[in-house]
Write a protein that holds these residues in place. Sequence first.
Motif, PDB file in Angstrom:
ATOM      1  N   LYS A 220       0.818  -1.130  -0.032  1.00 55.56           N
ATOM      2  CA  LYS A 220       0.021   0.023   0.034  1.00 55.56           C
ATOM      3  C   LYS A 220       0.827   1.388   0.000  1.00 55.56           C
ATOM      4  O   LYS A 220       0.462   2.374  -0.539  1.00 55.56           O
ATOM      5  N   ARG A 221       2.020   1.316   0.816  1.00 57.17           N
ATOM      6  CA  ARG A 221       2.618   2.568   0.713  1.00 57.17           C
ATOM      7  C   ARG A 221       4.238   2.126   0.911  1.00 57.17           C
ATOM      8  O   ARG A 221       4.773   1.141   1.548  1.00 57.17           O
ATOM      9  N   THR A 222       4.975   2.752  -0.022  1.00 63.11           N
ATOM     10  CA  THR A 222       6.328   2.505  -0.118  1.00 63.11           C
ATOM     11  C   THR A 222       7.430   3.078   1.053  1.00 63.11           C
ATOM     12  O   THR A 222       8.431   2.892   0.992  1.00 63.11           O
ATOM     13  N   ASP A 223       6.697   4.093   1.869  1.00 60.42           N
ATOM     14  CA  ASP A 223       7.348   4.619   2.873  1.00 60.42           C
ATOM     15  C   ASP A 223       7.361   4.007   4.166  1.00 60.42           C
ATOM     16  O   ASP A 223       7.792   4.599   5.249  1.00 60.42           O
ATOM     17  N   ILE A 224       6.551   2.924   4.175  1.00 66.56           N
ATOM     18  CA  ILE A 224       6.789   2.167   5.568  1.00 66.56           C
ATOM     19  C   ILE A 224       7.924   1.815   5.907  1.00 66.56           C
ATOM     20  O   ILE A 224       8.900   1.126   4.921  1.00 66.56           O
TER      21      ILE A 224
END
Length: 236
Positions: A220-224
């Motif tokens: 869902k998010r690459t910045d996790i």
Amino acid sequence: MIIHHYTDALTTAKAIAEDIFVRGAQITPLHIAISGGSTPRMLFELIASPEWRERIQWKNIHLYWVDERCVPPTDAQSNYGMTAESLLRHVPLSETQIHRIQGENDPESEALRYTQFVNSHLPLTEGLPTFDVVILGIGDDGHTSSIFPHAMHLLEERTPYVVATHPLGQQRICLTGPTIGVARRVLYHSVGESKQAILQAIVNKSPESLTYPAAYFTHKRTDIELFTDQALDLPL
Ligand code: 6PG
């Protein structure tokens, strides 16, 4: 996924302490949702120690919980109880800054109460309460928060807190996927050899990881972010 790798569990805890609790709370109020289980204890004891305690702007910190077991706060299973013992008793946080899930209450009404509480205390993004930081653990079966592999639908449940059930039957109240998804920062704190295989599968986005709730957010998010002491082979 952004991987922060350290040599051991203590160095990993120090990195989170520095990044989130020292630097993150320096200027403005910081609304943090913390997890339970066994992993955070080292971090909590660390930031409660005199050396670290003095470096943290406690007045800026507001603590919330990612999940809680449906037991009284005095029960050995209580995530709040573990946090009280390892952290809250030793640091200058007032009661108005500690927002616990009341595990002793009727689960359904408590999930509703806590949902209403966060909805009215945090800014909303797309109608969802927005934490500054969510710190998640990862279970040996790939669960995160108390979203277990048998309840993947909670990854898309828009009510921020709902009742969940541990595979062995214990009821819990847990933060659901979309609210985790809108948090300003989401990090996994996962250390120890028992997590190696699951972390490697999540990082590789391997087929079996699709059954791990914890893997969902990496899609869902690459910045996790992942803070770990496990050396992982990174995909090319
Ligand atoms: C809980 C949790 C849970 C935890 C993982 C990892 O109440 O158990 O908040 O999601 O983070 O189960 O637990 P460990 O740190 O004990 O491995």
